[in-house]
Design an enzyme around this catalytic site. Structure first.
Site, mmCIF file in Angstrom:
data_model
loop_
_atom_site.group_PDB
_atom_site.id
_atom_site.type_symbol
_atom_site.label_atom_id
_atom_site.label_comp_id
_atom_site.label_asym_id
_atom_site.label_seq_id
_atom_site.Cartn_x
_atom_site.Cartn_y
_atom_site.Cartn_z
ATOM 1 N N CYS A 13 -27.919 -1.389 -2.324
ATOM 2 C CA CYS A 13 -29.281 -1.462 -3.237
ATOM 3 C C CYS A 13 -29.308 -2.121 -4.415
ATOM 4 O O CYS A 13 -29.722 -1.718 -5.366
ATOM 5 C CB CYS A 13 -29.558 0.006 -3.450
ATOM 6 S SG CYS A 13 -31.498 0.316 -3.450
ATOM 7 N N SER A 18 -32.703 -3.370 -2.621
ATOM 8 C CA SER A 18 -33.872 -2.743 -3.227
ATOM 9 C C SER A 18 -35.071 -3.363 -2.677
ATOM 10 O O SER A 18 -36.247 -2.710 -2.356
ATOM 11 C CB SER A 18 -33.787 -2.610 -4.708
ATOM 12 O OG SER A 18 -33.952 -3.883 -5.163
ATOM 13 N N ALA A 45 -27.184 3.854 0.822
ATOM 14 C CA ALA A 45 -25.733 4.020 0.121
ATOM 15 C C ALA A 45 -25.817 3.217 -1.210
ATOM 16 O O ALA A 45 -26.083 1.938 -1.299
ATOM 17 C CB ALA A 45 -24.749 3.627 0.956
ATOM 18 N N ILE A 138 -34.909 -19.042 5.339
ATOM 19 C CA ILE A 138 -35.201 -19.994 6.418
ATOM 20 C C ILE A 138 -34.771 -19.603 7.750
ATOM 21 O O ILE A 138 -33.698 -19.266 8.087
ATOM 22 C CB ILE A 138 -34.515 -21.405 5.933
ATOM 23 C CG1 ILE A 138 -34.869 -21.927 4.523
ATOM 24 C CG2 ILE A 138 -34.886 -22.615 6.979
ATOM 25 C CD1 ILE A 138 -33.963 -23.095 4.084
ATOM 26 N N GLY A 189 -31.261 -18.533 -14.630
ATOM 27 C CA GLY A 189 -31.130 -17.442 -13.785
ATOM 28 C C GLY A 189 -30.745 -18.020 -12.102
ATOM 29 O O GLY A 189 -30.471 -17.255 -11.378
ATOM 30 N N LYS A 207 -21.236 -20.862 4.634
ATOM 31 C CA LYS A 207 -22.088 -21.047 5.395
ATOM 32 C C LYS A 207 -21.922 -22.058 6.406
ATOM 33 O O LYS A 207 -22.398 -21.932 7.524
ATOM 34 C CB LYS A 207 -23.095 -21.431 4.624
ATOM 35 C CG LYS A 207 -23.963 -20.207 3.573
ATOM 36 C CD LYS A 207 -24.849 -20.558 2.589
ATOM 37 C CE LYS A 207 -25.351 -19.588 1.688
ATOM 38 N NZ LYS A 207 -25.905 -19.942 0.577
#
Lengths: 430, 430
Positions: A13, A18, A45, A138, A189, A207
């Site tokens: 979470c 969240s 959890a 995407i 950020g 990826k």
């Protein structure tokens, strides 16, 4: 519409988890209509129960016992957004064993243990979806996995890490060096406190492994992917690219060599021409080019990260697996029948752009050209710049094996008349 | 792997159909591996049997009796690439009734009778896929239908007709007029002998109806779509856009108005800023922007037409429905639960860019501004250009209802001091 709500257990979470919980709660009626059945969160959890959570969910749902939650026999779907290999792997396996379909955003786990997870999904007859693991919101994996599955993918070329694209974009537009651009990315950020996974290319390599596996129907793990990050890209490299009408991007490149029945997967900075659609991908956006035999060139573009876009991809997967659940079916598994060899980077065909600071003496160009010829590397263009202490040779090569090209650079470094190899950059996209 | 081959009937063998037959034959082993079962062509319905066909298939497969072929009870899949409403519609319905899943590229039929076909697919428990109907090979419908289905799409903005994009691109890059650019498009094979369906926007409107239906989970037919083609776009409109740092594109725009619980779908030429990713879509390529609440802005780009790309999309669908067949399941149907009102064009919120040739007299600007104010349209910028006979006012508006804007243009046309409305163009994309 079915009466019994489908039960969804959420493991993790944090930023993504969240947002998944929030979207599931706020769009519940829409989700139910799209799935054909209501869905309900049966548990969340978390690691620290005490932490205040500003979420519109029943506080009773939170538990610190992820193992118990994942293995509940009445789970229809388990969403894993914890990340990392363990305990995520064990939790997913136990969820599948208990009969739940799994939606995950865990690229590291998929890249390392994808085959094991797919095998478990087959064994227990459940779905495994992970759209959010590559390129955030995407829709890319589903098209690769399903839409162009009747076609033959030849190449995947993509910008799959938003942090490094932001940094390189800033270096290109402001002339800043790597450290300065990284600092800005951290302040805004876009980069984490420890940016290693992004700037050293680990994230992009995971990826690339997932993309290569899906595109070529074979097994490629993160360890198979050649990886170079962007920490050694200098302001001078970026300026040099700009002079050539190009831009430096961190690319994930997956290719299949049909004759040798092998694939390559690599992540490294490369110069691409500004006219290439990937060159226009700015800031932290992601975009992936897919070249296939019949469909031609396709591009998928969008936000590559962020809690809400990633949660959107998770929810898309959730709807898909829930619909399968309601219809009593199961999505087609991922085929990995090809079993192709993964070639080492040295065998990949690449092109280099090399800038050399040289002594301003007659015959230097001839000596340099001789080195290229010895390594069987064909020169496309050479430009001589400056005089005296500023004398520079700028060489672009034709395609050759990466081994021959990097061997050439080694020889050049050892030449007495070459004072420095100022910049070496692979070239892609034209 | 299943032993019994899946039987596929092909209705139509024109540009797309013959490429489907060729790809199915040449990639048979790959298809079988991806599906988990071999597939075989059980028949190909053609109009003229005598026509020489350079295809690697058994000549016995050709039949002129499409009805018999479509209704065979042992068909697993029927591929319809005839186009048009009838007999395509009846053939598809009889194929479904006989238990076959259907793959089609028929945008006109989907746009007009989509609801009927989806209802039949539900009734007979079969799949209906039509990725090739919009934007050729670009995997767009499947992502809309499945990947971002957990999200809320707010707007779809796309270039969905390659012919008109080619023509507008040529007008922009060479300064040519519409007729000249159309001639070039025809010579190069980008426009058909009768280009009406493309240049008048009928093709794009059908695609907009399909996109709006999928994006907003409601029923929108081609007749619901406001449509303006590009035949009245002049070299001067394109030059005027260029001066503004914009480019003229034929856009399909689908929007939802959450407050009024209504949708709009429209196709018309519009100016978009050159910095917008859609502005860079050149020649006959297609691209579609999807803006959604959680995922943000996504773009899908690729070849919008052509036999091979379209056949690739058909084959992707074929693999999907065959896999469902092998697994005994069925893909989730398309949800159309929202049942939203389709608003008329007059209610759409748009912005206009208007060029007026005016008398060079004091007070003209005040008169013009008065007309805008009366219609409750707010002016964003006005530029006065030239003097005497060349006096011109260039007005950009803020967003207003399309009805108010077109009403304003009518009033302007009637003003004695306005000699001509030189150009009216909607503005999108910023």
């Amino acid at each position: 519409m079915s009466e019994r709500p489908l039960k969804v257990a959420l493991l993790g979470c944090g930023v993504v988890g969240s947002e998944v919980a929030r979207l599931m709660t706020t769009t519940g009626a829409d989700l139910a209509a799209r799935i054909g059945s209501p869905v309900e969160l049966s548990g969340i959890a978390v690691r620290r129960p005490a932490r205040a959570r500003n979420l519109p969910v029943d506080p009773e749902l939170f538990t610190t016992d992820a193992r118990e939650l994942a293995a509940r026999p009445d789970n229809d779907v388990v969403i894993e957004v914890i990340g990392g290999i363990e305990p995520a792997r064990s939790l997913i396996l136990s969820a599948m064993e208990a009969g739940a379909s799994v939606v995950t955003a865990n690229k590291a786990l998929l890249a390392e243990r994808g085959a094991e997870l797919h095998a478990a999904a087959d064994k227990f007859g459940v779905d495994l979806y992970y759209e959010a693991a590559v390129a955030g919101a995407i829709p890319l994996l589903r098209p690769l996995r399903e839409s162009i599955v009747g076609d033959k993918v030849e190449r995947v070329l993509g910008i799959v890490n938003g942090t490094t694209n932001f940094i390189l974009d800033r270096m290109d537009s402001t002339g800043a060096g790597f450290d300065e651009a990284l600092e800005e990315a951290t302040e805004l950020g876009y980069a984490e406190a420890d940016p290693t996974a992004d700037v050293e290319g680990f994230d992009a390599a995971a990826k690339a492994a997932i993309l290569a596996s899906l595109a070529f129907h074979t097994k490629v793990t993160a360890a198979d992917v050649y990886r170079e990050g962007i920490t050694r890209v200098t302001a001078s490299d970026v300026a040099s690219a700009r002079e050539m009408g190009s831009v430096v991007k961190l690319l994930a490149i997956c290719e299949v060599d049909k004759e040798r029945e092998s694939v390559t997967a690599r992540v490294h900075p490369a110069m691409i021409p500004r006219s290439h659609p990937l060159a226009g991908v700015r800031e932290a956006y992601n975009a992936v080019f897919v070249e296939s035999e019949a469909a031609g060139q396709l591009m998928f573009y969008g936000p590559g990260a962020g809690g809400t876009p990633t949660a959107s991809a998770v929810l898309g997967d959730l709807v898909a697996v829930c619909r399968n659940r309601v219809n009593g079916g199961r999505a087609p598994g991922v085929s990995a029948y090809a079993d192709l060899r993964v070639s080492p980077m040295g065998e990949a065909r690449t092109r280099y752009h090399i800038s050399l600071d040289v002594d301003d003496k007659a015959g230097v160009l001839a000596q340099v050209a001789q080195i290229f010829a010895q390594q069987d590397v064909s020169i496309q263009t050479v430009r001589q710049e400056g005089r005296g202490d500023d004398a520079r040779l700028v060489v672009s090569t034709h395609a050759a094996s990466d081994a021959a090209l990097s061997g050439t650079v080694e020889k050049l470094r050892a030449m007495p008349t070459v004072r420095a190899v100022a910049s070496v950059m692979r070239v892609e996209g034209d």
